[in-house]
Scaffold this active site. Structure first.
Site, PDB file in Angstrom:
ATOM      1  N   LYS A   1      88.574 -38.213 -15.376  1.00  0.00           N
ATOM      2  CA  LYS A   1      89.254 -38.327 -14.079  1.00  0.00           C
ATOM      3  C   LYS A   1      90.745 -38.013 -14.111  1.00  0.00           C
ATOM      4  CE  LYS A   1      86.364 -40.819 -11.151  1.00  0.00           C
ATOM      5  NZ  LYS A   1      86.407 -41.019  -9.728  1.00  0.00           N
TER       6      LYS A   1
ATOM      7  N   LYS B   1      85.672 -30.822 -11.749  1.00  0.00           N
ATOM      8  CA  LYS B   1      84.724 -31.713 -11.092  1.00  0.00           C
ATOM      9  C   LYS B   1      84.996 -31.642  -9.597  1.00  0.00           C
ATOM     10  CE  LYS B   1      82.457 -36.156 -11.348  1.00  0.00           C
ATOM     11  NZ  LYS B   1      82.427 -36.565  -9.944  1.00  0.00           N
TER      12      LYS B   1
ATOM     13  N   ARG C   1      70.806 -34.673  -3.597  1.00  0.00           N
ATOM     14  CA  ARG C   1      70.441 -35.425  -4.786  1.00  0.00           C
ATOM     15  C   ARG C   1      69.633 -36.681  -4.438  1.00  0.00           C
ATOM     16  NH1 ARG C   1      74.556 -38.879  -7.313  1.00  0.00           N
ATOM     17  NH2 ARG C   1      73.579 -39.928  -9.060  1.00  0.00           N
TER      18      ARG C   1
ATOM     19  N   SER D   1      73.476 -38.187 -12.899  1.00  0.00           N
ATOM     20  CA  SER D   1      74.923 -38.140 -12.717  1.00  0.00           C
ATOM     21  C   SER D   1      75.564 -38.112 -14.101  1.00  0.00           C
ATOM     22  CB  SER D   1      75.399 -39.315 -11.880  1.00  0.00           C
ATOM     23  OG  SER D   1      75.256 -40.492 -12.611  1.00  0.00           O
ATOM     24  N   ILE D   2      76.876 -38.077 -14.127  1.00  0.00           N
ATOM     25  CA  ILE D   2      77.550 -38.006 -15.419  1.00  0.00           C
ATOM     26  C   ILE D   2      78.364 -39.268 -15.617  1.00  0.00           C
ATOM     27  CG2 ILE D   2      78.554 -36.251 -16.904  1.00  0.00           C
ATOM     28  CD1 ILE D   2      79.210 -34.593 -14.570  1.00  0.00           C
TER      29      ILE D   2
ATOM     30  N   LYS E   1      81.264 -30.418 -21.087  1.00  0.00           N
ATOM     31  CA  LYS E   1      79.845 -30.367 -21.462  1.00  0.00           C
ATOM     32  C   LYS E   1      79.739 -29.734 -22.843  1.00  0.00           C
ATOM     33  CE  LYS E   1      78.601 -29.703 -16.610  1.00  0.00           C
ATOM     34  NZ  LYS E   1      78.232 -28.748 -15.540  1.00  0.00           N
TER      35      LYS E   1
ATOM     36  N   ALA F   1      88.313 -45.110  -6.184  1.00  0.00           N
ATOM     37  CA  ALA F   1      88.848 -45.777  -7.374  1.00  0.00           C
ATOM     38  C   ALA F   1      88.513 -47.267  -7.353  1.00  0.00           C
ATOM     39  CB  ALA F   1      90.352 -45.571  -7.455  1.00  0.00           C
TER      40      ALA F   1
HETATM   41  S1  IVH Z   1      77.046 -31.554 -13.963  1.00  0.00           S
HETATM   42  C1  IVH Z   1      73.675 -33.778 -15.906  1.00  0.00           C
HETATM   43  N1  IVH Z   1      79.261 -30.349 -13.272  1.00  0.00           N
HETATM   44  O1  IVH Z   1      79.511 -34.982 -10.226  1.00  0.00           O
HETATM   45  C2  IVH Z   1      74.971 -33.349 -15.353  1.00  0.00           C
HETATM   46  N2  IVH Z   1      78.551 -32.195 -11.971  1.00  0.00           N
HETATM   47  O2  IVH Z   1      78.572 -37.700 -11.435  1.00  0.00           O
HETATM   48  C3  IVH Z   1      74.868 -33.107 -13.906  1.00  0.00           C
HETATM   49  N3  IVH Z   1      79.990 -32.680 -10.050  1.00  0.00           N
HETATM   50  O3  IVH Z   1      76.261 -35.414  -9.043  1.00  0.00           O
HETATM   51  C4  IVH Z   1      76.120 -32.827 -13.217  1.00  0.00           C
HETATM   52  N4  IVH Z   1      81.440 -31.061 -10.393  1.00  0.00           N
HETATM   53  O4  IVH Z   1      77.846 -33.972  -7.687  1.00  0.00           O
HETATM   54  C5  IVH Z   1      78.414 -31.344 -12.988  1.00  0.00           C
HETATM   55  N5  IVH Z   1      81.183 -29.156 -12.751  1.00  0.00           N
HETATM   56  C6  IVH Z   1      80.333 -30.137 -12.476  1.00  0.00           C
HETATM   57  C7  IVH Z   1      80.504 -30.985 -11.373  1.00  0.00           C
HETATM   58  C8  IVH Z   1      79.594 -32.026 -11.158  1.00  0.00           C
HETATM   59  C9  IVH Z   1      81.111 -32.051  -9.610  1.00  0.00           C
HETATM   60  C10 IVH Z   1      79.405 -33.861  -9.395  1.00  0.00           C
HETATM   61  C11 IVH Z   1      77.954 -33.733  -9.077  1.00  0.00           C
HETATM   62  C12 IVH Z   1      77.265 -34.812  -9.813  1.00  0.00           C
HETATM   63  C13 IVH Z   1      78.363 -35.752 -10.102  1.00  0.00           C
HETATM   64  C14 IVH Z   1      78.088 -36.430 -11.417  1.00  0.00           C
END
Ligand code: IVH
Length: 699
Positions: A336, A124, A145, A85-86, A312, A37
């Site tokens: 979060k 997540k 990654r 990443s997201i 998504k 955080a």
């Molecule tokens: S999707 C383009 N789905 O969060 C989207 N990521 O900050 C790609 N993560 O590197 C990621 N749970 O390690 C996706 N249900 C989930 C996830 C997830 C954890 C992590 C992942 C990624 C990071 C993104």
């Protein structure tokens, strides 16, 4: 252009330096110094500064690239499709979800009266992203990654994760020739606790190069990037798939590629990949809000850590329309929850006495909101741990509370150590060698991690535990004296020591919560009948450390009387078969304390009795030595437990089922299938009289 205030330039520079430092610790060393955080906060401050003052932006700012470098020792893998990443929505309220939906609708040019957007919602997971490459359905490569473009080849380590199929499950529609699966490797909380417990054990037994892990994410990252796959294999990892990487054109006109994200998850699951089943397709902002709230309610009960949920846009064609923004897709967001790790100041270190006498150092904290509650105490586990983390009074520490796990201090933020901190933690010095509750001496046995209070039955902190143990089925067997009752009896000061149990009356008991006259009378009867016991049960009931049921029986058989046991020297105790120095030391230490001998006297005075004998001193006849007997049906005068005790006292064993190795079956009334089995196998069958004859040595 208006020149930028030099203090802002300075601040941006400083933020970049700090962020780079922590990113390196987090991504490359798996050894973060600050909670996630806090990192997010710094990152956002920089992002905000750069967006308000674009002239401050530099191409190498951490906001402009995905962080993390390839470590030496692993082969580099260039991702066919970058691993992005997201965007993270840190506003943990409903607004975080509503903002995302509003943005998506705006970017898609939707009007107010257009139908709601459908979203695939997921957890997540808090681990690390992995790309799995399947060729012709076979797992050929796994990569981390890394910086998003290039990762590390960790195939060997990933193959040790049992849930990951080495071969895809065949489906009616088959699978693409090349399929890349994206997902998260993580560690379950129970696996993490067990791993750290094991690590603490190793450290305590002299393996000083071992370490405990800060959190499950860290432990998982360490395991995946472990150069020795044998070590990686011993780290219990889990995996969930959540998306695709590169997929070779597949099916007629590429038509078999699922058109929605939810259908992709279904396909992954059909191919045999583990997909967490909390994911849901919802509509519009209200759907997102409901999902966020529902998962928040479940969060503590999940077997693994999550730090949020992911939304998504479900429809792939809409995803394509939305596209990407440098680091992140516009069609996904991570929303979060309140952080499970926080920084706070450690005011003092106290020592708590557990129900079994274990002494645990506990950090008294400046109250801090973490994992959804305010925490002001956190465990330091044991002295060794407290010293290794070098936790001092006055330090700023990271506290972690995840699920229903007890909050713990994970590390010290050394950068924030004040000039005047306390000395390194020393449990014995702190307590002057005495239990903080009852002032009995404290002790730590060789090879053990924990210091303990030796007060046993006498120590108030151990009272409830001692009473429950004494009343247990295999000890004095006081039926109805359970947890809740003992709690009330001790808390209301009605019972302080074991002998007090025999001073209870119906009136006192009936006045307790959830106790009517009837149950009070029943309990009194149970207490009364517990007075008729055996020496072995009595010894076991005292709760002497290391003296379990079997040892209690050995002691009773060997010495025959409680007085002889109380007086026995360590040497005399060592003569008992199966008693070694640790157990002998523990028994001697127990009876060396005057208050323990007094408790025995008071229990006898209260009427607790058993038959005593001369003892067998190891050379008395044991007519059933080496023989196995099976009990079945109801015997004329002996209960099952009594028969078992007599057989064991004569050196025999009691087994649960009949086999060719059974020497005798002792059958009473209404004997069942065991008797049939004995006849079938030709095992001799005796009744109670026959058993008595065997015990007397006639065979
Ligand atoms: S999707 C383009 N789905 O969060 C989207 N990521 O900050 C790609 N993560 O590197 C990621 N749970 O390690 C996706 N249900 C989930 C996830 C997830 C954890 C992590 C992942 C990624 C990071 C993104």
């Amino acid at each position: 252009m208006v020149p930028t205030d030099s203090s802002l330039i300075e601040r941006a520079r400083e933020l970049r330096r700090i962020i780079e430092h922590h990113a390196r610790r987090y991504y490359e060393w798996d050894a973060p110094e600050i909670p996630d955080a806090e990192y997010d906060r710094l990152f956002q401050e920089l992002q905000q500064l750069e967006s308000q003052h674009p002239e401050l932006l530099t191409p190498d700012s951490p906001t402009q690239r995905v962080l993390g470098q390839v470590l030496q020792g692993f082969a580099a893998v260039t991702h066919a499709v970058p691993m992005l990443s997201i965007r993270t929505e840190t506003d943990t309220s409903d607004a975080g979800a509503r903002d995302f939906d509003a943005r998506v609708r705006r970017e898609l040019g939707l009007a107010l009266d257009d139908p709601p957007v459908r979203y695939s919602c997921e957890l997540k997971f808090d681990g690390l992203a992995i790309n799995l490459r399947y060729e012709q359905g076979v797992l050929v490569q796994a990569a981390t990654r890394g910086d998003g473009e290039t990762g590390e080849e960790v195939t060997q380590n990933i193959r040790t994760i049992r849930q990951i199929p080495l071969k895809l499950r065949d489906q009616p529609g088959g699978y693409p020739d090349v399929l890349e699966v994206r997902g998260e490797v993580f560690m379950r909380r129970d696996d993490f606790e067990a791993l750290n417990e094991r690590q603490r054990g190793l450290i305590a037994s002299g393996h000083r190069h071992e370490k405990t892990f800060v959190n499950p994410r860290n432990a998982a990252a360490g395991a995946v990037r472990q150069l020795d796959p044998a070590i990686a294999a011993r780290r219990p990892l889990s995996f969930f798939a959540y998306g695709l990487g590169w997929v070779k054109a597949w099916g007629p006109d590429n038509t078999r590629v699922p058109r929605t994200h939810s259908a992709t998850l279904q396909a992954l699951s059909d191919w045999g990949l583990p997909v967490d089943d909390h994911h849901r397709v919802v509509e519009g902002a209200e759907g997102l809000v409901a999902f966020h709230q529902a998962i928040q309610g479940l969060r503590d009960d999940l077997p693994f850590d999550i730090d949020g949920v992911v939304y998504k846009v479900d429809d792939r064609s809409l995803q394509e329309r939305l596209g990407f923004l440098t680091r992140e897709p516009r069609w996904a967001v991570a929303h979060k929850y309140p952080a499970q790790e926080q920084m706070t100041v450690l005011r003092a270190i106290d020592v708590q006495v557990g129900r079994t006498g274990k002494l645990t150092p506990v950090a008294k904290l400046e109250p801090v909101f973490v994992g959804g509650t305010t925490v002001s105490n956190a465990t330091l586990h044991n002295e060794e741990e407290a010293r290794r983390k070098d936790v001092r009074e006055g330090d700023t520490v990271i506290v972690r509370r995840a699920g229903d796990v007890i909050p713990e201090v994970v590390s010290v933020v050394l950068e924030r150590r004040p000039e005047h901190v306390g000395p390194p933690f020393d449990l014995v010095a702190r307590l002057s060698g005495r239990c903080p509750v009852c002032a009995s001496p404290i002790a730590r046995e060789e090879g053990e991690i924990d210091w303990r209070c030796t007060g046993g039955l006498y120590c108030p902190a151990q009272r409830k535990h001692a009473l429950l143990h004494f009343a247990g089925r295999r000890a004095l067997d006081i039926e109805g004296l359970g947890d809740k009752l003992v709690e009330q009896l001790v808390d209301q000061g009605i019972v302080t020591t074991l002998p007090d149990l025999y001073k209870l009356g119906v009136a006192k008991l009936a006045a307790l919560e959830r106790m009517g006259d009837k149950s009070a009378v029943k309990l009194m009867a149970a207490i009364e009948s517990s007075k008729q016991t055996t020496l072995a049960r009595f010894i076991f009931g005292l709760g002497i450390r290391h003296v379990g049921e079997a040892t209690a029986k050995d002691l009773a058989r060997h010495f025959g009387s409680i007085d002889r046991i109380m007086e026995a020297s360590s040497e005399a105790l060592l003569e008992v078969a199966d008693i070694g120095p640790i157990v002998a030391h523990s028994i001697r230490g127990f009876f060396d304390q005057a208050h323990h001998r007094e408790i025995v006297e008071q229990l006898r005075a209260a009427g607790v009795q058993w038959s005593e004998g001369q003892g067998v001193h190891g050379d008395a006849p044991r007519p059933l030595l080496g023989q196995t007997l099976v009990l079945t049906g109801t015997l004329a005068t002996l209960s099952r437990d009594e028969a078992r005790e007599l057989i064991e006292a004569a050196g025999g064993k009691v087994a649960g089922s009949v086999s060719r190795k059974t020497h005798y079956v002792v059958a009473g009334d209404e004997a069942g299938s065991k008797l049939d089995k004995a006849r079938e196998l030709g095992v001799p069958v005796v009744d109670e009289n026959g058993l008595r004859a065997l015990l007397a040595g006639a065979s």
